[in-house]
Design an enzyme around this catalytic site. Structure first.
Site, PDB file in Angstrom:
ATOM      1  N   ASP A 168     102.178  13.925 -15.267  1.00  0.00           N
ATOM      2  CA  ASP A 168     103.385  14.439 -15.893  1.00  0.00           C
ATOM      3  C   ASP A 168     104.413  14.638 -14.773  1.00  0.00           C
ATOM      4  O   ASP A 168     104.052  14.756 -13.599  1.00  0.00           O
ATOM      5  CB  ASP A 168     103.061  15.756 -16.591  1.00  0.00           C
ATOM      6  CG  ASP A 168     104.304  16.445 -17.096  1.00  0.00           C
ATOM      7  OD1 ASP A 168     105.066  15.813 -17.843  1.00  0.00           O
ATOM      8  OD2 ASP A 168     104.517  17.621 -16.716  1.00  0.00           O
ATOM      9  N   ASP A 207     107.704  16.909 -14.829  1.00  0.00           N
ATOM     10  CA  ASP A 207     108.311  18.233 -14.625  1.00  0.00           C
ATOM     11  C   ASP A 207     107.260  19.337 -14.589  1.00  0.00           C
ATOM     12  O   ASP A 207     106.414  19.444 -15.482  1.00  0.00           O
ATOM     13  CB  ASP A 207     109.326  18.508 -15.736  1.00  0.00           C
ATOM     14  CG  ASP A 207     110.424  17.459 -15.760  1.00  0.00           C
ATOM     15  OD1 ASP A 207     110.910  17.100 -14.676  1.00  0.00           O
ATOM     16  OD2 ASP A 207     110.767  16.976 -16.852  1.00  0.00           O
ATOM     17  N   CYS A 213     105.334   7.749 -28.880  1.00  0.00           N
ATOM     18  CA  CYS A 213     105.174   7.835 -27.427  1.00  0.00           C
ATOM     19  C   CYS A 213     105.327   9.255 -26.888  1.00  0.00           C
ATOM     20  O   CYS A 213     104.858   9.553 -25.791  1.00  0.00           O
ATOM     21  CB  CYS A 213     106.144   6.890 -26.706  1.00  0.00           C
ATOM     22  SG  CYS A 213     107.890   7.164 -27.069  1.00  0.00           S
ATOM     23  N   ASP A 216     100.656  19.909 -16.739  1.00  0.00           N
ATOM     24  CA  ASP A 216     100.710  21.373 -16.644  1.00  0.00           C
ATOM     25  C   ASP A 216     100.689  22.073 -17.991  1.00  0.00           C
ATOM     26  O   ASP A 216     100.649  23.310 -18.040  1.00  0.00           O
ATOM     27  CB  ASP A 216     101.955  21.799 -15.865  1.00  0.00           C
ATOM     28  CG  ASP A 216     103.228  21.475 -16.626  1.00  0.00           C
ATOM     29  OD1 ASP A 216     103.426  20.289 -16.966  1.00  0.00           O
ATOM     30  OD2 ASP A 216     104.023  22.402 -16.888  1.00  0.00           O
TER      31      ASP A 216
END
Length: 503
Positions: free
Chosen positions: A337, A339, A424, A451
């Site tokens: 991921d 951010d 998606c 996260d």
């Protein structure tokens, strides 16, 4: 004589030359040609020493030139890795890759400047015309014909100029290609698939013909392992897309099967079956040898060499292809991921200058790259759908992340909002599946590191493994779910080590 004094044309172009080398003698000839050609000199020449340790610790003899020459090392990991080391160290917008045994023409710098000046913004690369000088007094040998095939290659990095930002966008060369074979076509296919164009230039570069030993053509069959990776990454039609012929693997497989069947039948004392299979093997081998002997010089040595190697090549080619297929199936990848995993979370981040890597992100990525694991990013970016950022701003941020933490071999972003019901957007699995497909890796051999719970759900739904690295915004129930169905790691380096164990 400085580079700026060399009969520079009215337009100028800044470029860096990158030369991967294993220390061949021809390197000095190349460097001298670059230093004394007509036209604008390169900003610098980056020579990447790809000799394995301990040889790379020995001095690499480089001539004294007016052009700045910098030596870097890549640890003997192959030309793809060496080129990556070189272009990432370059500061210019254009990076020109040259093989260490080519000879640029006297006007090569001027023609390069002409080739690169005024190109449309969607042009990623300019490829030179390669010339292979063959002896005029006789027919070319098998090795010389193999070199001649370079003149028909569409995207050969013996002389190819790339925009640096195009290389950043696709992550550069795939270092899973260990030889100077297919890594250039793979890069070009990926470049074209994200919308860039590649054009032909006017400059001419000479590539001396090869001269190998008796079994050189047999050793070249190692490239069949790389063909397996090409098929996994680009599908069954990759040859046509890359301008390649059909190849002989099917006939090699038939010849190998016939030979093995003949030996088996002979051992089992079934003479008729042995004769039938042996006859098929002999016919296929004779056809292959005749095809290779006919265009050559037909000297006793060359004829004997073609006859012997034509019997050895089919099983060798098949063995390398099977090994390549096994490696592809054993391939692994780690997807991140973006951010709050790789970089600090800035809502609707549109300014590249605000990109800040997360603590220990570089350390974790280094662990994975040293293990040869391809890396990707899968990121929801609903700011595009909401009108807070533009696609161009997202690309600028992506380039900045790649500059600070890259390269990543694939970037998958979902621009849709949470109410658009797209397949998606995480926690749905499409981005994870697309990333695995683009990397040519079985999704079950992928690990997704994120996260929040949607990262874990997307991975598990796709069939991949998942590792949660909690932050302040990770909810308690997301941590509990990850502990039950995935893995929780205290930081990114720990997650990287777990990922290596899981795959």
């Amino acid at each position: 004589m400085s580079g700026t004094d060399r009969d520079a044309p009215s337009h100028t172009v800044s470029y860096t030359v990158v030369v991967p080398t294993t220390g061949r003698d021809e390197l000095t000839t190349l460097l001298n040609a670059l230093a004394h050609g007509r036209g604008p000199a390169p900003t610098e020449v980056v020579v990447v020493d790809d000799r394995p340790a301990p040889h790379c610790r020995e001095p690499l003899p480089l001539p004294e030139l007016d052009v700045p020459v910098r030596r870097l090392t890549s640890g003997g990991r192959g030309p793809a890795a060496a080129r990556n080391v070189g272009w990432r160290a370059a500061a210019d917008n254009w990076v020109v890759f040259l093989d260490d045994d080519v000879v640029p023409g006297e006007d090569w710098p001027a023609r390069l400047a002409d080739d690169l000046t005024g190109l449309d913004d969607d042009v990623a690369a300019s490829v030179a015309r390669i010339v292979v000088p063959l002896p005029g007094s006789r027919r070319p040998t098998d090795d010389e014909r193999d070199t001649l095939a370079l003149t028909r290659a569409r995207w050969i990095t013996a002389d190819m100029a790339y925009r640096r930002r195009a290389l950043v966008e696709v992550g550069g060369f795939d270092e899973r290609f260990p030889r100077a074979y297919r890594e250039d076509a793979d890069l070009a296919l990926r470049i074209r698939r994200v919308g860039w164009r590649i054009v032909e230039g006017t400059r001419v570069t000479t590539h001396p013909p090869k001269s190998g030993d008796f079994f050189a053509s047999v050793r070249r069959q190692r490239g069949n392992a790389d063909n397996a990776l090409m098929r996994a990454k680009h599908g069954a039609g990759w040859r046509a897309e890359a301008g390649e012929g059909d190849g002989r693997l099917g006939r090699h497989a038939l010849a190998t099967l016939a030979g093995a069947s003949a030996l088996t039948a002979l051992a089992a004392r079934i003479p008729k079956a042995a004769a039938l299979a042996g006859g098929l093997w002999a016919g296929l081998t004779a056809e292959f040898a005749t095809r290779r002997i006919a265009p050559g010089p037909r000297t006793p040595r060359e004829v004997a060499r073609m006859a012997v190697t034509s019997a050895v090549i089919p099983p060798t080619a098949c063995a390398h292809r099977l090994l390549g297929e096994w490696r592809v199936r054993r391939g692994r990848a780690v997807l991140f991921d973006r951010d709050d995993t790789l970089i600090e979370d800035v809502p609707y981040l549109s300014d590249p200058e605000k990109v800040r890597p997360m603590p220990k992100a570089a350390e974790a990525l280094s662990l994975l790259r040293e293990a040869g694991v391809p890396l990707g990013v899968v990121s929801n970016q609903s700011g595009i759908a909401r009108g807070h950022i533009t696609p161009d701003q997202l690309r600028a941020v992506t380039r900045r992340v790649d500059e600070l933490l890259g390269p990543f071999q694939t970037w998958q972003s979902c621009p849709h909002g949470p109410d658009e019901n797209c397949p998606c957007r995480k926690p749905r699995p499409a981005m994870v599946l697309r990333a695995a497909e683009e990397l040519g890796v079985d999704v079950r051999r992928c690990v997704v590191i994120g996260d929040i719970g949607s990262d874990v759900e997307a991975a598990l739904t796709a069939g991949a493994r998942a590792i949660l690295v909690p932050t302040a915004r990770t909810l308690p129930h997301e941590i509990e779910m990850a502990r039950r169905y995935a893995t929780v790691a205290p930081d990114l380096p720990a997650a990287a080590r777990v990922a290596l164990e899981l795959t």
